[in-house]
Structure formats: C-alpha cells, structure tokens
Scaffold this active site. Structure first.
Site, mmCIF file in Angstrom:
data_model
loop_
_atom_site.group_PDB
_atom_site.id
_atom_site.type_symbol
_atom_site.label_atom_id
_atom_site.label_comp_id
_atom_site.label_asym_id
_atom_site.label_seq_id
_atom_site.Cartn_x
_atom_site.Cartn_y
_atom_site.Cartn_z
ATOM 1 C CB CYS A 161 97.218 65.625 -28.781
ATOM 2 S SG CYS A 161 97.614 64.332 -27.589
ATOM 3 C CG HIS A 183 92.990 61.931 -30.335
ATOM 4 N ND1 HIS A 183 93.619 62.900 -31.067
ATOM 5 C CD2 HIS A 183 93.567 61.964 -29.096
ATOM 6 C CE1 HIS A 183 94.548 63.487 -30.309
ATOM 7 N NE2 HIS A 183 94.532 62.948 -29.106
ATOM 8 C CD GLU A 184 91.488 61.380 -25.656
ATOM 9 O OE1 GLU A 184 92.409 60.960 -24.922
ATOM 10 O OE2 GLU A 184 91.493 62.513 -26.149
ATOM 11 C CG HIS A 229 96.738 59.023 -26.220
ATOM 12 N ND1 HIS A 229 97.948 59.589 -26.519
ATOM 13 C CD2 HIS A 229 95.815 59.997 -26.414
ATOM 14 C CE1 HIS A 229 97.765 60.861 -26.879
ATOM 15 N NE2 HIS A 229 96.478 61.131 -26.831
#
Ligand code: ZN
Length: 179
Positions: free
Chosen positions: A103, A145-146, A149
């Site tokens: 990341c 994952h994105e 955020h």
C-alpha cells in the site's frame, strides 16, 4: 495537475469513513481536477490503485489501473485506468485466496491477506453513468483493498498472522516467512 502527497498510516484521515459524493459533485470541475491529481500521483509513486483519502481527501472516490500481463502476482487481467465514485462491493463467493499486499500509505511493507476472490462492483463514473463489473482472483483483491480505504480500513487490519507482515526488500531476499 499536481502530484499530491500520499499520507501514511498514522494519519487520522486514513482511519475515518469517507463521505459519499453527490451527483452534482461527480460531474464538477473540482472532482475532475482532483481525479487528474490522483492519476498524476498514482503514476508518480507507482501503483495500481489510489483512493482519495490517501491524498487527504475523505470522499468516496478511487482510481484503479492494472497493467495486464506477467507480474509477481502471476498473469494479470488488464484493467484500464478507471474512476470509481461511491463504489460498493457484493461478495459473490465467500471462498478466499491470499496475496502479499502492499500500500502506498504503508510504504516498504508487504502483508499476506486473504479475501474473497469473486465479487461484483457497482459505482458511478465521472459522467454519472453506472459501472457494473464482476471480478475474480487478484483483481477482486485489488478492488477490495482500494475500497477499504473509503471505510477507514487498511490491509494490515486483515493480516491474521503478524509474522506475515514484512519489509518488501526482506521478502524479496528471504522469501515468504513460515506462518
Ligand atoms: Zn492502499
């Protein structure tokens, strides 16, 4: 256009849920400029995805660009640069697989994270049009994952075994640690 600073783990913005963008905002000049900055920042730092909170803009906006071909993750399906506003994920199959994730907000480290490998993503593009994608394998991991955020989550939260959080140089040098 400008390369923006990517904030790192410990910055409070990475830990708060980002807010939805309105229909008017999606088509605004301000968001178009922000996306230009995100693209330039992603290309400058090098990566396959960037969420707005990573440049200290706590709104539900992310970009993803996966070059196709051979990689350390195996053969990848190419995803051209795409902007996702207000995305949501539906898990189509709970079965998981793990990857060594990295990341830009946690520079230098890699961690082994297992996630579902078959998902559906719905979102808006910058014209306010619907995006509807089905993703499998590594791509499914990237999108989760994105979009994590946008909910104040980092991949390190999902590492089950702390032995499986390592520096990328050591991972390259010594290989994967025993779990
Ligand atoms: Zn990240």
């Amino acid at each position: 256009m400008a390369v923006r600073k990517i904030i790192r783990m410990g910055h409070p913005t990475l830990r708060v849920p980002a807010r939805q963008i309105t229909e008017q905002e999606i088509r605004s000049d301000a968001i178009a400029k922000l996306v230009e900055d995100m693209v330039e920042t992603l290309h400058d730092y090098g990566g396959i995805g960037l969420a707005a909170p990573q440049i200290d803009e706590p709104i539900r906006l992310a970009i993803i660009e996966i070059p196709g071909g051979e990689s350390r993750y195996g053969e990848l399906e190419a995803i051209p640069l795409t902007v996702f506003a207000n995305p949501s994920i539906e898990v189509l199959d709970e079965r998981t697989a793990g990857y060594w994730e990295g990341c830009l907000s946690v520079p230098g480290l890699r961690g082994f994270v297992e996630r579902p490998q078959h998902i559906r993503v719905t979102a808006k593009d910058l014209n306010g049009e619907d995006i509807d994608l089905t993703l499998k394998g590594f791509s499914a991991t990237v999108f989760q994952h994105e979009f994590d955020h946008l909910d104040g989550r980092l991949y390190v939260d999902l590492i089950k075994d702390p032995h499986q959080l390592v520096f990328e140089e050591e991972l390259a040098r010594y290989g994967e640690p025993d779990g």
